[in-house]
Design a protein around this motif. Structure first.
Motif, mmCIF file in Angstrom:
data_model
loop_
_atom_site.group_PDB
_atom_site.id
_atom_site.type_symbol
_atom_site.label_atom_id
_atom_site.label_comp_id
_atom_site.label_asym_id
_atom_site.label_seq_id
_atom_site.Cartn_x
_atom_site.Cartn_y
_atom_site.Cartn_z
ATOM 1 N N LEU A 283 -10.842 56.414 -146.112
ATOM 2 C CA LEU A 283 -11.967 56.671 -145.211
ATOM 3 C C LEU A 283 -13.321 56.680 -145.925
ATOM 4 N N ARG A 284 -13.463 55.823 -146.932
ATOM 5 C CA ARG A 284 -14.755 55.627 -147.568
ATOM 6 C C ARG A 284 -15.621 54.756 -146.652
ATOM 7 N N ASN B 278 -11.400 59.068 -135.226
ATOM 8 C CA ASN B 278 -10.170 59.850 -135.015
ATOM 9 C C ASN B 278 -9.220 59.815 -136.199
ATOM 10 N N MET B 279 -9.647 59.244 -137.326
ATOM 11 C CA MET B 279 -8.759 59.120 -138.476
ATOM 12 C C MET B 279 -9.011 60.233 -139.480
ATOM 13 N N VAL B 280 -7.929 60.861 -139.941
ATOM 14 C CA VAL B 280 -7.982 61.918 -140.960
ATOM 15 C C VAL B 280 -6.968 61.562 -142.042
ATOM 16 N N THR B 281 -7.373 61.659 -143.286
ATOM 17 C CA THR B 281 -6.449 61.447 -144.398
ATOM 18 C C THR B 281 -6.358 62.736 -145.209
ATOM 19 N N PHE B 282 -5.136 63.096 -145.607
ATOM 20 C CA PHE B 282 -4.968 64.280 -146.446
ATOM 21 C C PHE B 282 -3.921 64.008 -147.508
ATOM 22 N N GLU B 283 -4.007 64.792 -148.572
ATOM 23 C CA GLU B 283 -3.052 64.651 -149.673
ATOM 24 C C GLU B 283 -2.198 65.904 -149.754
ATOM 25 N N LEU B 284 -0.906 65.698 -149.566
ATOM 26 C CA LEU B 284 0.068 66.781 -149.649
ATOM 27 C C LEU B 284 0.335 67.100 -151.123
ATOM 28 N N CYS C 121 -11.227 69.013 -135.641
ATOM 29 C CA CYS C 121 -10.520 70.305 -135.702
ATOM 30 C C CYS C 121 -9.359 70.249 -136.688
ATOM 31 N N LEU C 122 -8.590 69.155 -136.621
ATOM 32 C CA LEU C 122 -7.432 69.024 -137.506
ATOM 33 C C LEU C 122 -7.860 68.942 -138.962
ATOM 34 N N ALA C 123 -8.925 68.210 -139.250
ATOM 35 C CA ALA C 123 -9.395 68.080 -140.630
ATOM 36 C C ALA C 123 -9.754 69.445 -141.205
ATOM 37 N N ASP C 124 -10.471 70.244 -140.441
ATOM 38 C CA ASP C 124 -10.840 71.586 -140.911
ATOM 39 C C ASP C 124 -9.602 72.465 -141.074
ATOM 40 N N HIS C 125 -8.664 72.326 -140.167
ATOM 41 C CA HIS C 125 -7.433 73.120 -140.247
ATOM 42 C C HIS C 125 -6.629 72.755 -141.490
ATOM 43 N N LEU D 157 -5.023 74.835 -145.470
ATOM 44 C CA LEU D 157 -3.594 75.051 -145.709
ATOM 45 C C LEU D 157 -3.275 74.973 -147.204
ATOM 46 N N PRO D 158 -2.484 75.901 -147.730
ATOM 47 C CA PRO D 158 -2.195 75.914 -149.167
ATOM 48 C C PRO D 158 -1.405 74.712 -149.657
ATOM 49 N N GLY D 159 -0.672 74.052 -148.778
ATOM 50 C CA GLY D 159 0.113 72.904 -149.212
ATOM 51 C C GLY D 159 -0.660 71.607 -149.275
ATOM 52 N N VAL D 160 -1.966 71.656 -148.973
ATOM 53 C CA VAL D 160 -2.787 70.452 -148.930
ATOM 54 C C VAL D 160 -3.742 70.436 -150.121
ATOM 55 N N ALA D 161 -3.728 69.335 -150.879
ATOM 56 C CA ALA D 161 -4.576 69.227 -152.065
ATOM 57 C C ALA D 161 -6.008 68.825 -151.708
ATOM 58 N N ARG D 162 -6.169 67.952 -150.715
ATOM 59 C CA ARG D 162 -7.512 67.562 -150.292
ATOM 60 C C ARG D 162 -7.440 66.927 -148.911
ATOM 61 N N VAL D 163 -8.583 66.918 -148.246
ATOM 62 C CA VAL D 163 -8.716 66.319 -146.915
ATOM 63 C C VAL D 163 -9.903 65.366 -146.934
ATOM 64 N N LEU D 164 -9.740 64.201 -146.321
ATOM 65 C CA LEU D 164 -10.816 63.238 -146.201
ATOM 66 C C LEU D 164 -11.119 63.002 -144.725
ATOM 67 N N TYR D 165 -12.332 63.358 -144.323
ATOM 68 C CA TYR D 165 -12.794 63.098 -142.961
ATOM 69 C C TYR D 165 -14.305 62.901 -143.041
ATOM 70 N N PRO D 166 -14.839 61.783 -142.572
ATOM 71 C CA PRO D 166 -16.261 61.482 -142.771
ATOM 72 C C PRO D 166 -17.217 62.501 -142.182
#
Length: 387
Positions: free
Chosen positions: A151-152, A299-305, A261-265, A269-278
């Motif tokens: 999501l760059r 509507n796209m969100v990327t996260f790293e577990l 909302c999902l990106a902020d949520h 979370l402790p199991g998530v290393a990072r979230v990418l949302y513009p």
């Protein structure tokens, strides 16, 4: 024998009729000549155009502010192929973003070189890098406004200026962002394309593409290539796409609100290393996204577990009600794992250079209730990471 004429009616259908006919009969050879020469409007053979395709093309034209009627193709990659194969020749050079859709990357790195067309991949957010990649034989630059899957955000404004100065084409894939967020023609793009399969049609039951050019001669070349190569869209898919597009604005806005909302949520979370949302302040291109996208962060969100492939497998198994599928833009939320799908052809080292790991997931947010969706992700991530 001619088919019976349709019954006359003083009223008209509310829904666009489906026209599956492959061929259309003309009265005389002179009439057929006039149709092919442009003197008469009419259809001849469905590979060369049909009513349902034109209805959808004109709808996307209005959304994109396209100056000429765009070309519908049987898939998004059909639209990409019309550009990359229909407008280039042996000896040309094409620059592409490092994070294009997987099959676009494959065409750039495998198919074009096989045909004697050189390619270079660069960061679409770095205009100086694109400038350094230019050659005398460079024909075009192909980018996505927001990249897949990290999501760059491309420097569309800077690229348009550079391409105009260099006399080359700027081609923009607007599938992720859609004309609800940005109209690339308004920012200087020469060609805009879409996979209508995704957000615009919106129900995972259509395979369709679209491409239009600012210049009429280029637009005609795209159309001729699409007809010659048989990139014809199905009338039924066009008919379904028109139905889906009637609710597009509502679907987009709802999914976008839930994505924020999902990106902020996820970020909490402790199991998530990072979230990418513009739309988030911690996104590296947030300022550029705000400038280009007029407040629409999509509507796209990327996260790293946290973890690797084992945790990724555990997460998808535990994500009840969510489809683990390599697609986006559906009314239901879908999750995609780039390392095993769109970017599986890359080495782990190359994926790492682009910001992807075995724990990276791309989420296409749908129309579910936000609280329910966040709860599903919480439970699945906890199950995968032992939280």
């Amino acid at each position: 024998m001619r088919p019976d004429a349709l019954p006359e009616s003083a009223s008209r259908p509310v829904v666009t009729p489906l026209s599956p006919s492959v061929v259309y009969a003309s009265d005389t050879p002179d009439m057929l000549d006039q149709q092919y020469d442009g003197g008469l409007q009419g259809y001849t053979y469905a590979r060369e155009g049909h009513p349902n395709a034109d209805v959808v093309a004109k709808r996307v034209d209005r959304m994109e502010n396209a100056p000429h009627m765009g070309v519908l193709t049987g898939s998004g990659m059909g639209a990409v192929s019309a550009v990359l194969l229909g407008l280039t020749e042996t000896g040309d050079h094409v620059i592409g973003s490092t994070q294009l859709y997987g099959r676009s990357l494959r065409m750039m790195t495998e198919d074009l070189p096989r045909l004697g067309i050189a390619t270079t991949l660069v960061d679409a957010g770095d205009v100086d890098a694109v400038r350094a990649a230019l050659r005398p034989e460079t024909r075009m630059v192909l980018v996505e406004v927001v990249s897949n899957p990290t999501l760059r955000v491309a420097d569309l404004e800077g690229l348009a200026t550079l391409c105009r100065e260099a006399g080359i084409l700027l081609v923009v894939d607007n599938t992720f962002t859609t004309p609800r967020a940005i109209r690339p023609f308004d920012w200087g793009a020469d060609i805009v394309l879409h996979s209508l399969t995704k957000l615009l049609a919106g129900h995972s039951d259509v395979t369709l593409g679209y491409v239009a050019a600012q210049d009429e001669a280029l637009n005609n070349r795209l159309r001729v290539f699409a007809v010659t190569a048989g990139l014809t869209p199905s009338p039924f898919d066009c008919w379904l796409a028109e139905r889906g597009m009637l609710s597009f604005d509502l679907r987009f806005d709802r999914a976008e609100q839930t994505a924020a909302c999902l990106a902020d949520h996820l970020a909490g979370l402790p199991g998530v290393a990072r979230v990418l949302y513009p739309g988030r302040a911690d996104h590296p291109d947030q300022a550029r996204a705000a400038h280009l996208l007029a407040g629409h962060f999509c509507n796209m969100v990327t996260f790293e577990l946290r973890g690797g492939r084992a945790e990724a497998n555990a997460f998808t198994r535990a994500a009840d009600g969510l489809s683990f599928a390599p697609t986006l833009g559906d009314v239901g939320t879908t999750i995609s794992h780039p390392a095993s799908s769109s970017h599986r052809a890359l080495t782990a080292e190359k994926r790492a250079e682009l910001g992807m790991s075995e724990g990276t997931f791309r989420v296409s947010v749908g129309l579910e209730d936000p609280e329910t969706l966040c709860a599903v992700f919480s439970q699945a991530i906890a199950a995968a990471t032992g939280g």
